[in-house]
Scaffold this motif. Structure first.
Motif, PDB file in Angstrom:
ATOM      1  N   GLU A   1      18.532   3.840  56.652  1.00 13.11           N
ATOM      2  CA  GLU A   1      19.399   4.748  55.903  1.00 13.11           C
ATOM      3  C   GLU A   1      18.875   4.930  54.491  1.00 13.11           C
ATOM      4  O   GLU A   1      18.340   3.995  53.883  1.00 13.11           O
ATOM      5  N   VAL A   2      19.039   6.129  53.971  1.00 15.66           N
ATOM      6  CA  VAL A   2      18.553   6.484  52.647  1.00 15.66           C
ATOM      7  C   VAL A   2      19.619   7.321  51.948  1.00 15.66           C
ATOM      8  O   VAL A   2      20.251   8.182  52.566  1.00 15.66           O
ATOM      9  N   LEU A   3      19.807   7.053  50.662  1.00 17.36           N
ATOM     10  CA  LEU A   3      20.728   7.828  49.834  1.00 17.36           C
ATOM     11  C   LEU A   3      19.947   8.583  48.777  1.00 17.36           C
ATOM     12  O   LEU A   3      18.912   8.107  48.292  1.00 17.36           O
ATOM     13  N   ARG A   4      20.460   9.739  48.397  1.00 21.43           N
ATOM     14  CA  ARG A   4      19.911  10.494  47.272  1.00 21.43           C
ATOM     15  C   ARG A   4      20.989  10.601  46.210  1.00 21.43           C
ATOM     16  O   ARG A   4      22.080  11.128  46.479  1.00 21.43           O
ATOM     17  N   LEU A   5      20.679  10.096  45.032  1.00 18.22           N
ATOM     18  CA  LEU A   5      21.598  10.140  43.892  1.00 18.22           C
ATOM     19  C   LEU A   5      21.038  11.108  42.861  1.00 18.22           C
ATOM     20  O   LEU A   5      19.873  10.994  42.470  1.00 18.22           O
ATOM     21  N   HIS A   6      21.857  12.052  42.428  1.00 18.45           N
ATOM     22  CA  HIS A   6      21.415  13.029  41.437  1.00 18.45           C
ATOM     23  C   HIS A   6      21.917  12.648  40.043  1.00 18.45           C
ATOM     24  O   HIS A   6      23.080  12.245  39.873  1.00 18.45           O
ATOM     25  N   TRP A   7      21.030  12.781  39.081  1.00 22.26           N
ATOM     26  CA  TRP A   7      21.391  12.563  37.682  1.00 22.26           C
ATOM     27  C   TRP A   7      22.401  13.612  37.243  1.00 22.26           C
ATOM     28  O   TRP A   7      22.308  14.781  37.623  1.00 22.26           O
ATOM     29  N   ARG A   8      23.397  13.192  36.450  1.00 21.93           N
ATOM     30  CA  ARG A   8      24.368  14.117  35.891  1.00 21.93           C
ATOM     31  C   ARG A   8      24.298  14.070  34.372  1.00 21.93           C
ATOM     32  O   ARG A   8      23.908  13.056  33.779  1.00 21.93           O
ATOM     33  N   LYS A   9      24.658  15.161  33.757  1.00 19.81           N
ATOM     34  CA  LYS A   9      24.650  15.231  32.299  1.00 19.81           C
ATOM     35  C   LYS A   9      25.510  14.123  31.720  1.00 19.81           C
ATOM     36  O   LYS A   9      26.636  13.892  32.155  1.00 19.81           O
ATOM     37  N   GLY A  10      24.960  13.425  30.759  1.00 20.51           N
ATOM     38  CA  GLY A  10      25.661  12.316  30.126  1.00 20.51           C
ATOM     39  C   GLY A  10      25.322  10.968  30.709  1.00 20.51           C
ATOM     40  O   GLY A  10      25.658   9.930  30.118  1.00 20.51           O
ATOM     41  N   CYS A  11      24.643  10.949  31.869  1.00 25.79           N
ATOM     42  CA  CYS A  11      24.247   9.679  32.483  1.00 25.79           C
ATOM     43  C   CYS A  11      22.985   9.136  31.806  1.00 25.79           C
ATOM     44  O   CYS A  11      22.227   9.879  31.173  1.00 25.79           O
ATOM     45  N   LEU A  12      22.762   7.853  31.968  1.00 24.15           N
ATOM     46  CA  LEU A  12      21.513   7.263  31.500  1.00 24.15           C
ATOM     47  C   LEU A  12      20.352   7.839  32.315  1.00 24.15           C
ATOM     48  O   LEU A  12      20.540   8.267  33.457  1.00 24.15           O
ATOM     49  N   PRO A  13      19.157   7.851  31.744  1.00 22.70           N
ATOM     50  CA  PRO A  13      18.042   8.572  32.390  1.00 22.70           C
ATOM     51  C   PRO A  13      17.574   7.924  33.683  1.00 22.70           C
ATOM     52  O   PRO A  13      17.839   6.752  33.957  1.00 22.70           O
ATOM     53  N   VAL A  14      16.862   8.730  34.453  1.00 26.42           N
ATOM     54  CA  VAL A  14      16.245   8.269  35.701  1.00 26.42           C
ATOM     55  C   VAL A  14      15.132   7.283  35.363  1.00 26.42           C
ATOM     56  O   VAL A  14      14.362   7.516  34.424  1.00 26.42           O
ATOM     57  N   PRO A  15      15.022   6.160  36.080  1.00 28.64           N
ATOM     58  CA  PRO A  15      13.909   5.235  35.825  1.00 28.64           C
ATOM     59  C   PRO A  15      12.568   5.905  36.070  1.00 28.64           C
ATOM     60  O   PRO A  15      12.456   6.815  36.901  1.00 28.64           O
TER      61      PRO A  15
END
Length: 341
Positions: free
Chosen positions: A211-225
């Motif tokens: 299983e794999v999940l995709r999480l999208h960055w949202r405005k105001g969140c900490l940056p993607v590693p």
């Protein structure tokens, strides 16, 4: 570079990363190529895209480490004819891996891997300051090691780019086949993953669900590693792979036949483990839950080579399909060069 000499007809059975990679190279080498594919997204579409022979290594898998390092070198090669030649630069989403441990038992496993890699001639540098390398890690995570030569790619971007290159090279598309006797070609390459045994009975390949999940960055969140983060959380493996719009999270592993429906337990464990490792992910958007079927073999090594005078196999890559694609292409290309059509 495309060859001007025609070398006969080749049918590639399978349209994932392995089949498309083989088809591209064969067309470049002068073969008239047709790819038989189902049109249904398979394991390549839900993969993490990690090219990580060091950080995925484990004692007892020395041969897989060896061929993985050979293939990583092919991924990293520069210039015309390299595996990345013609693919958009953006398909490479990370250029380093960081492997960390959450508790003492996980740290002990980390040391085991480190000692094993060193014994194979690939020493790594363990650290007790993992958060200085990756500040988004949870407080209390200290132990880890860096794998500075590893890469990650956007799996879907690679598959789409390979298909586009194949089209430009004149590769033809066709539907799936039930038997190799139905294939009108001088030579066949069986590269259809978990379905390979249906075309060549006896191939020791079985489906293993992941299983794999995709999480999208949202405005105001900490940056993607900026690097792949792998961890052992309460003994379970979890990884975070950067994408342009967020991260991919995996990887559960189940022996559930051909079931590709994500489970509540699997998704919950992935989210719990990912947020234990990097709490900021709790604010990201949960954009996709998916499951794929890895084509596994008993010894975790791929089946790449000749089956008979007309038929070759390139299947059973398990969790390493993207990593081993260049290595597989070189092996199959060498076999095809010996056909002498």
């Amino acid at each position: 570079m495309q060859s001007s000499a025609r070398r006969g007809s080749l049918a590639v059975i399978g349209g994932g990363v392995i089949g498309l990679s083989v088809a591209r190279r064969a067309a470049q080498d002068g073969w008239s190529v047709r790819v038989h594919r189902t049109g249904v997204p398979g394991a390549s579409w839900v993969a993490g895209g990690m090219l990580a022979p060091h950080s995925e290594g484990w004692p007892g898998e020395e041969e897989l480490l060896r061929i993985g390092l050979e293939s990583l070198a092919l991924w990293r090669a520069d210039g015309p004819g390299s595996f990345l030649d013609g693919l958009p630069p953006a398909v490479v989403t990370a250029r380093e891996s960081l492997v960390v441990a959450v508790d003492r038992a996980d740290a002990a496993d980390l040391r085991t891997v480190g000692e094993w890699l060193s014994a194979q001639g690939h020493p790594i540098e363990l650290t007790t300051a993992a958060r200085e390398i990756e500040p988004l890690l949870a407080q209390g995570i200290r132990h880890g090691f860096r794998a500075g030569t590893e890469l990650a790619v956007d799996n879907r971007g690679v598959v789409e780019a390979l298909a586009a290159q194949c089209e430009r090279l004149g590769v033809q598309w066709a539907g799936p086949v039930d038997t190799l006797a139905d294939v009108d070609a001088d030579t066949c390459v069986v590269a259809n993953g978990i379905d390979a045994p249906a075309l060549w009975p006896g191939l020791p390949i079985r489906p293993v669900k992941g299983e794999v999940l995709r999480l999208h960055w949202r405005k105001g969140c900490l940056p993607v590693p900026q690097r792949v983060i792998r961890a052992r959380v309460r003994g379970r493996q979890v990884y975070l792979v950067p994408r342009g719009d967020g991260v991919v999270v995996g990887a559960t592993q189940y022996e559930h036949g051909r079931d590709t429906r994500p489970t509540v337990t699997g998704v919950r464990e992935l989210l719990d483990d990912a947020c234990t490792m990097m709490p900021a992910l709790g604010e990201y958007e949960l954009a996709e839950c998916a499951a794929g079927l890895r084509p596994m073999t008993p010894d975790n090594l791929p089946l790449v080579g000749r089956l008979d005078a007309r038929t070759l196999v390139a299947a059973g890559h398990g969790r390493s399909g993207f990593l081993l694609a260049p290595w597989t292409v070189e092996k199959i290309s060498a076999e095809l060069a010996a056909v002498g059509v």
